[in-house]
Design a protein around this motif. Structure first.
Motif, short mmCIF file in Angstrom:
data_model
loop_
_atom_site.label_atom_id
_atom_site.label_comp_id
_atom_site.label_asym_id
_atom_site.label_seq_id
_atom_site.Cartn_x
_atom_site.Cartn_y
_atom_site.Cartn_z
N THR A 102 12.33 43.56 49.63
CA THR A 102 12.15 42.14 49.33
C THR A 102 12.95 41.32 50.35
OG1 THR A 102 14.05 42.07 47.82
CG2 THR A 102 11.89 42.58 46.86
N TYR A 103 12.51 40.09 50.58
CA TYR A 103 13.30 39.21 51.45
C TYR A 103 14.72 39.04 50.91
CZ TYR A 103 9.39 37.62 54.37
OH TYR A 103 8.36 37.57 55.27
N SER A 104 14.84 38.92 49.61
CA SER A 104 16.17 38.65 49.06
C SER A 104 17.11 39.85 49.24
CB SER A 104 16.11 38.18 47.61
OG SER A 104 15.00 38.66 46.93
N ASP A 105 16.60 41.08 49.09
CA ASP A 105 17.44 42.25 49.41
C ASP A 105 17.70 42.34 50.91
OD1 ASP A 105 18.10 43.38 46.95
OD2 ASP A 105 16.40 44.75 46.92
N LEU A 106 16.70 41.99 51.72
CA LEU A 106 16.83 42.10 53.18
C LEU A 106 17.90 41.13 53.71
CD1 LEU A 106 15.86 43.10 55.99
CD2 LEU A 106 14.07 41.34 55.89
N TRP A 107 17.87 39.89 53.24
CA TRP A 107 18.84 38.90 53.75
C TRP A 107 20.27 39.34 53.44
CZ3 TRP A 107 16.53 33.43 52.14
CH2 TRP A 107 15.35 33.23 52.86
N LEU A 112 14.84 38.18 61.28
CA LEU A 112 14.59 39.29 60.35
C LEU A 112 13.10 39.56 60.11
CD1 LEU A 112 17.47 38.61 57.80
CD2 LEU A 112 17.30 40.50 59.44
N GLU A 113 12.22 38.69 60.59
CA GLU A 113 10.78 38.90 60.34
C GLU A 113 10.25 40.24 60.86
OE1 GLU A 113 8.37 37.68 58.48
OE2 GLU A 113 9.79 36.28 57.61
N PRO A 114 10.57 40.63 62.10
CA PRO A 114 10.09 41.95 62.57
C PRO A 114 10.65 43.11 61.75
CG PRO A 114 11.12 40.70 64.38
CD PRO A 114 11.29 39.89 63.15
N VAL A 115 11.83 42.93 61.18
CA VAL A 115 12.41 43.98 60.34
C VAL A 115 11.62 44.09 59.04
CG1 VAL A 115 14.51 44.83 59.21
CG2 VAL A 115 14.69 43.52 61.36
N LYS A 116 11.30 42.93 58.46
CA LYS A 116 10.47 42.89 57.24
C LYS A 116 9.10 43.50 57.52
CE LYS A 116 8.78 41.24 53.25
NZ LYS A 116 8.90 42.01 52.02
N ALA A 117 8.55 43.23 58.72
CA ALA A 117 7.23 43.76 59.07
C ALA A 117 7.27 45.29 59.17
CB ALA A 117 6.74 43.14 60.37
N LYS A 118 8.38 45.82 59.66
CA LYS A 118 8.51 47.27 59.82
C LYS A 118 8.78 47.98 58.49
CE LYS A 118 10.74 50.61 62.89
NZ LYS A 118 11.56 50.79 64.09
N PHE A 119 9.46 47.26 57.58
CA PHE A 119 9.79 47.84 56.27
C PHE A 119 9.29 46.91 55.17
CE2 PHE A 119 13.03 49.11 59.38
CZ PHE A 119 12.99 50.50 59.27
N ASP A 155 16.34 55.08 52.84
CA ASP A 155 15.39 54.09 53.35
C ASP A 155 16.12 52.77 53.68
OD1 ASP A 155 12.88 55.64 52.98
OD2 ASP A 155 13.62 55.67 50.91
N TYR A 156 17.05 52.40 52.81
CA TYR A 156 17.82 51.17 53.08
C TYR A 156 18.74 51.35 54.29
CZ TYR A 156 16.11 49.03 48.78
OH TYR A 156 15.31 48.47 47.82
N GLN A 157 19.26 52.56 54.46
CA GLN A 157 20.09 52.84 55.64
C GLN A 157 19.25 52.68 56.92
OE1 GLN A 157 23.72 54.14 55.93
NE2 GLN A 157 23.21 53.27 57.96
N LYS A 158 17.97 53.02 56.85
CA LYS A 158 17.09 52.84 58.01
C LYS A 158 16.93 51.36 58.34
CE LYS A 158 14.33 57.00 57.54
NZ LYS A 158 13.20 57.50 56.72
N VAL A 159 16.81 50.54 57.30
CA VAL A 159 16.71 49.10 57.52
C VAL A 159 18.02 48.58 58.13
CG1 VAL A 159 16.22 46.85 56.48
CG2 VAL A 159 15.17 48.92 55.52
N TYR A 160 19.13 49.06 57.57
CA TYR A 160 20.45 48.70 58.10
C TYR A 160 20.53 49.03 59.60
CZ TYR A 160 25.56 48.84 58.74
OH TYR A 160 26.83 48.62 59.21
N ASN A 161 20.12 50.25 59.95
CA ASN A 161 20.20 50.68 61.35
C ASN A 161 19.34 49.81 62.25
OD1 ASN A 161 21.78 52.70 60.29
ND2 ASN A 161 20.31 54.36 60.66
N GLU A 162 18.15 49.47 61.75
CA GLU A 162 17.24 48.63 62.53
C GLU A 162 17.90 47.27 62.83
OE1 GLU A 162 14.22 49.52 63.59
OE2 GLU A 162 13.54 47.56 64.36
N ILE A 163 18.51 46.67 61.82
CA ILE A 163 19.18 45.38 62.02
C ILE A 163 20.35 45.55 62.99
CG2 ILE A 163 20.47 43.50 60.90
CD1 ILE A 163 18.93 44.31 58.27
N ALA A 164 21.16 46.57 62.75
CA ALA A 164 22.35 46.81 63.58
C ALA A 164 21.95 46.96 65.05
CB ALA A 164 23.09 48.05 63.11
N ASN A 165 20.86 47.68 65.29
CA ASN A 165 20.44 47.93 66.67
C ASN A 165 19.84 46.71 67.34
OD1 ASN A 165 21.34 50.60 66.87
ND2 ASN A 165 19.55 51.33 65.73
#
Ligand code: DDH
Length: 287
Positions: free
Chosen positions: A99-104, A88-95, A15-25
């Motif tokens: 937490t914001y702190s893990d996301l940042w 990063l807001e749209p990424v947070k909205a999708k996942f 699941d975290y790899q999906k967030v990573y991919n979303e940011i990377a893309n």
């Protein structure tokens, strides 16, 4: 059966790899932003979230993402980081489970890896905190100052001289903005690729004061397109720091190894991970 409790979603590595991919893309989505990538400003967000740590009181650090709130968002050092938080807001909205702190911090790890930097091992488990956990102003370094100030600031986080110099290599990335810090320009010719060029340029180029109305900064004599802050120049003006500048200028592999270790330490300062939290490494998208 209405007595069955709803299943709690427990995110896993995938699941975290999906967030990573979303940011990377999304990094190069807006190609008119700066040098074409949000990578550098995301690294800066993760660093400023973490670099408020004080080892004496255990306050600050990336646990909490308190830069979402005033007064911390208004601290002079954080000027311009709204661009990274908004990105990063749209990424947070999708996942929404992250937490914001893990996301940042995940965004910082992703940006470094996608900009050809070393792998940065990651652990999840930061919890967001409220405005009461905001840190006082003045915990991040002041670019106008020199080695004594750097030692005061970074020793407070628990770093030594070698680690201070290794962390500073992040300035291979990104640039200064007159409408953010007041300073102007990039440190290297490739501000969206992590290399040891910052150290090479510090040693090999001739640096002179830039003649302008802005804050005191250096420019390279040859092209007058690169910059150094007074705080950057301090690491070649100080003998002990300079030894490490030479090591990293001569050996990119050594820089990558030490940079990965020290950034992991930075990103985990003050985070109360649960015992047995796994360390993950994300697969780059841009490999
Ligand atoms: Fe930095 N940094 N930084 N920096 N930094 C700026 C930009 C970026 C200092 C001052 C500034 C680190 C250490 C220091 C990045 C990463 C890291 C800017 C310009 C100033 C000023 C901001 C602007 O106008 O947009 C000082 C002083 C220090 C120090 O004394 C050591 C560290 C440790 C890191 C890290 O990531 C480990 C990055 C990336 C940027 C580029 C941001 C951008 O938008 O581009």
């Amino acid at each position: 059966d209405s007595n069955v409790a709803p299943k709690l979603f427990v995110p896993k590595f995938e699941d975290y790899q999906k967030v990573y991919n979303e940011i990377a893309n999304r990094l190069e989505e807006k190609d008119d932003y700066d040098d074409g990538s949000y990578g550098p400003v995301l690294v800066r967000l993760a660093w400023h979230a973490s670099g408020t740590y004080d080892k004496e009181t255990g306050t600050g650090g990336s646990n909490g993402a308190t830069m979402r709130f005033s007064p911390e968002s208004d601290h002079g050092a954080n000027a311009g980081l709204k661009a990274a938080r908004d990105f990063l807001e749209p990424v947070k909205a999708k996942f929404p489970w992250i937490t914001y702190s893990d996301l940042w911090i995940l965004a910082g790890v992703c940006a470094i890896q996608e900009m050809m930097g070393p792998t940065i091992p990651y652990r999840a488990g930061r919890q967001d905190r409220d405005v009461a956990a905001c840190t006082p102003d003045g915990r991040l370094p002041d670019a106008a100052q020199a080695q004594d100030h750097l030692r005061n600031i970074f020793y407070r986080m628990g770093f030594n001289d070698q680690e201070i110099v290794a962390l500073s290599g992040a300035h291979a990335l990104g640039r200064c903005h007159t409408d953010r810090s007041g300073y102007s320009g990039p440190w290297t010719f490739s501000p969206t690729v992590l290399t040891n060029d910052y150290y090479k340029l510090l040693i090999e180029e001739k640096w002179q004061w830039k003649k302008w109305n802005g804050p005191k900064q250096y420019e390279d004599k040859k092209t007058q397109t690169l910059m150094m802050l007074p705080a950057d120049m301090a690491i070649i003006q100080d003998k002990k720091f300079k030894e490490w500048v030479k090591v990293y200028a001569a050996d990119n592999d050594k820089f990558f190894q030490d940079f990965s270790a020290v950034v992991k330490k930075l990103f985990e300062l003050g985070v109360p991970f649960k015992e047995g939290t796994e360390t993950w490494t994300f697969k780059p998208v841009n490999a």
